[in-house]
Design a protein around this motif. Structure first.
Motif, PDB file in Angstrom:
ATOM      1  N   ARG A 202       0.877  -1.174   0.000  1.00 20.58           N
ATOM      2  CA  ARG A 202       0.000   0.000   0.000  1.00 20.58           C
ATOM      3  C   ARG A 202       0.913   1.221   0.000  1.00 20.58           C
ATOM      4  O   ARG A 202       1.398   1.646   1.049  1.00 20.58           O
ATOM      5  N   TYR A 204       2.496   4.729   0.323  1.00 18.05           N
ATOM      6  CA  TYR A 204       2.077   5.776   1.255  1.00 18.05           C
ATOM      7  C   TYR A 204       1.379   6.926   0.552  1.00 18.05           C
ATOM      8  O   TYR A 204       0.583   7.652   1.162  1.00 18.05           O
ATOM      9  N   GLN A 206      -1.015   6.758  -1.271  1.00 15.12           N
ATOM     10  CA  GLN A 206      -2.457   6.519  -1.238  1.00 15.12           C
ATOM     11  C   GLN A 206      -3.114   7.135  -0.005  1.00 15.12           C
ATOM     12  O   GLN A 206      -4.344   7.194   0.076  1.00 15.12           O
ATOM     13  N   ASN A 207      -2.321   7.602   0.935  1.00 15.48           N
ATOM     14  CA  ASN A 207      -2.878   8.291   2.100  1.00 15.48           C
ATOM     15  C   ASN A 207      -3.251   9.736   1.788  1.00 15.48           C
ATOM     16  O   ASN A 207      -3.875  10.410   2.617  1.00 15.48           O
ATOM     17  N   LYS A 215      -5.964  12.535   3.119  1.00 11.63           N
ATOM     18  CA  LYS A 215      -7.381  12.264   2.979  1.00 11.63           C
ATOM     19  C   LYS A 215      -8.067  12.446   4.328  1.00 11.63           C
ATOM     20  O   LYS A 215      -7.420  12.441   5.378  1.00 11.63           O
ATOM     21  N   GLU A 223     -10.815   2.986   3.775  1.00 10.04           N
ATOM     22  CA  GLU A 223      -9.812   2.291   2.966  1.00 10.04           C
ATOM     23  C   GLU A 223      -9.029   1.276   3.798  1.00 10.04           C
ATOM     24  O   GLU A 223      -8.789   0.142   3.360  1.00 10.04           O
ATOM     25  N   THR A 249       2.309   5.680   6.906  1.00 11.34           N
ATOM     26  CA  THR A 249       1.193   4.745   7.020  1.00 11.34           C
ATOM     27  C   THR A 249       0.675   4.703   8.450  1.00 11.34           C
ATOM     28  O   THR A 249      -0.545   4.707   8.689  1.00 11.34           O
TER      29      THR A 249
END
Length: 283
Positions: A202, A204, A206-207, A215, A223, A249
Motif C-alpha cells: 500500500r 504511502y 495513497q494516504n 485524505k 480504505e 502509514t
C-alpha cells in the motif's frame, strides 16, 4: 488544551504561531542530496522553526545492518529533544516539503516515547507558502534545555526476526513503497529489488488526496478497514525502504482512528543485509 495529535491544517495552526508551548521542527530532506533540506530551512521556514535532519537527528547512521536509516539511540534522541526545548508537555508540529513523509518519521519517534501532542502540518511547506502564511529566514534563539525523561516503547519497534515471526503467526505486513519497487521492477536506491514474502503493498501516497494533502479521517478509515478485512490494527506492521515512509502509514492509520500498528525499523534495506533472507518479486 488537548492539542493536535495527528495532522493539523495550515490555516488553523497559523493562529497558534506565538504560543509558548509550541515547538516547530522543519524536517525537509532529500535522499538524493542530504544537505538540501537544511539549506532550504536556512533560506526560509515557518517562524520559530528549528531544523531536524533525517540522518543526523532522526537516525543513528553509525549502526550497521539495520537499514539505511537506523532507529536512533534513545539517549541521543531525547538529548536532541531537550536541545530543541521539547518536554513531554510540549506541542510539537513537524513539517517537510509537502507530503509529510519525513515529518511522519519525527511524529512516530515521539509517539514511540509516549508523546501525544505531536502533529504533522498538512501539506507542509509548499501548502503553507501557497496560502501566503508567514515565513522567515531568521533562526530561533537557543531554547532552554529541559531534560526529556522517556524511553522508546520497543513493543512498537520490530527487527527482521520479529517481522518473520509476525508473518509466521499470520500477521499483516504493509509495505509503503511505490508499487514498481515492491514488485521488483525498479530499484533506484537499494542493491536488491523485491519485497518481503507475505508483505502487502500500500504505497504511502495513497494516504493523500489529489491535492497532496491527507485524505479525511473517514476516507482513510474506510480504505484501511477494507484492507485490514476485520483485523485489529495491532496485527499490522508497517515497513518501507528504510523505516521512514512507513511512518506515514502509521500516521494515516491513527488519523483514521486505527491505533496500535507497529514499525519494522530496518525495513527493506535492513531485510536485505542478510543474503539468506527470502526475497519475493511481482505483485
Amino acid at each position: 488544551m488537548a492539542g493536535w495529535t495527528t495532522v493539523v491544517q495550515a490555516d488553523i495552526f497559523s493562529m497558534a504561531l506565538n504560543r509558548t508551548d509550541v515547538v516547530i521542527l522543519d524536517c525537509r530532506f532529500s535522499l538524493l542530496d542530504p544537505v538540501l533540506g537544511e539549506q532550504a530551512w536556512r533560506q526560509g521556514h515557518l517562524p520559530g522553526a528549528q531544523y531536524a535532519h533525517l540522518e543526523r537527528d532522526l537516525s543513528d547512521m553509525t549502526q550497521k545492518g539495520q537499514g539505511r536509516h537506523p532507529w536512533p539511540q534513545v539517549e541521543t534522541f531525547v538529548s536532541k529533544l531537550a536541545q530543541w526545548g521539547i518536554d513531554p508537555s510540549t506541542q510539537v508540529i513537524a513539517y517537510d516539503d509537502g507530503d509529510g513523509a519525513f515529518a511522519a518519521r519525527l511524529w512516530f519517534l515521539l509517539r514511540s516515547l509516549g508523546h501525544e501532542k505531536v502533529a504533522v502540518l498538512d501539506g507542509g511547506w509548499s501548502h503553507w507558502v501557497s496560502l501566503g502564511l508567514p515565513t522567515t529566514s531568521m533562526q530561533r534563539a537557543p531554547m532552554t534545555v529541559r531534560p526529556y525523561p522517556a524511553v522508546f516503547d520497543t513493543t512498537y519497534l520490530l527487527d527482521a526476526d520479529a517481522v518473520q515471526a509476525h508473518l509466521d503467526d499470520g500477521g499483516m505486513l504493509l509495505d509503503a513503497r511505490a508499487a514498481v519497487r515492491f514488485r521488483g521492477e525498479e530499484e533506484p536506491i537499494d542493491r536488491v529489488a523485491g519485497h518481503v514474502p507475505g508483505a502487502i503493498n500500500r504505497p504511502y501516497a495513497q494516504n493523500l488526496g489529489p491535492d497532496g494533502r491527507f485524505k479525511s479521517p473517514m476516507q482513510l478509515a474506510a480504505e484501511f478497514r477494507e484492507l485490514l478485512a476485520g483485523r485489529d490494527p495491532v496485527e499490522v506492521v508497517s515497513m518501507c525502504g528504510s523505516g521512514v515512509t512507513a511512518c506515514h502509514t502509521l500516521l494515516a492509520m491513527e488519523r483514521a482512528g486505527l491505533r496500535g500498528a507497529r514499525l519494522y525499523t530496518g525495513s527493506w534495506s535492513g531485510w536485505i543485509t542478510d543474503p539468506t533472507r527470502p526475497v519475493a518479486t511481482g505483485a
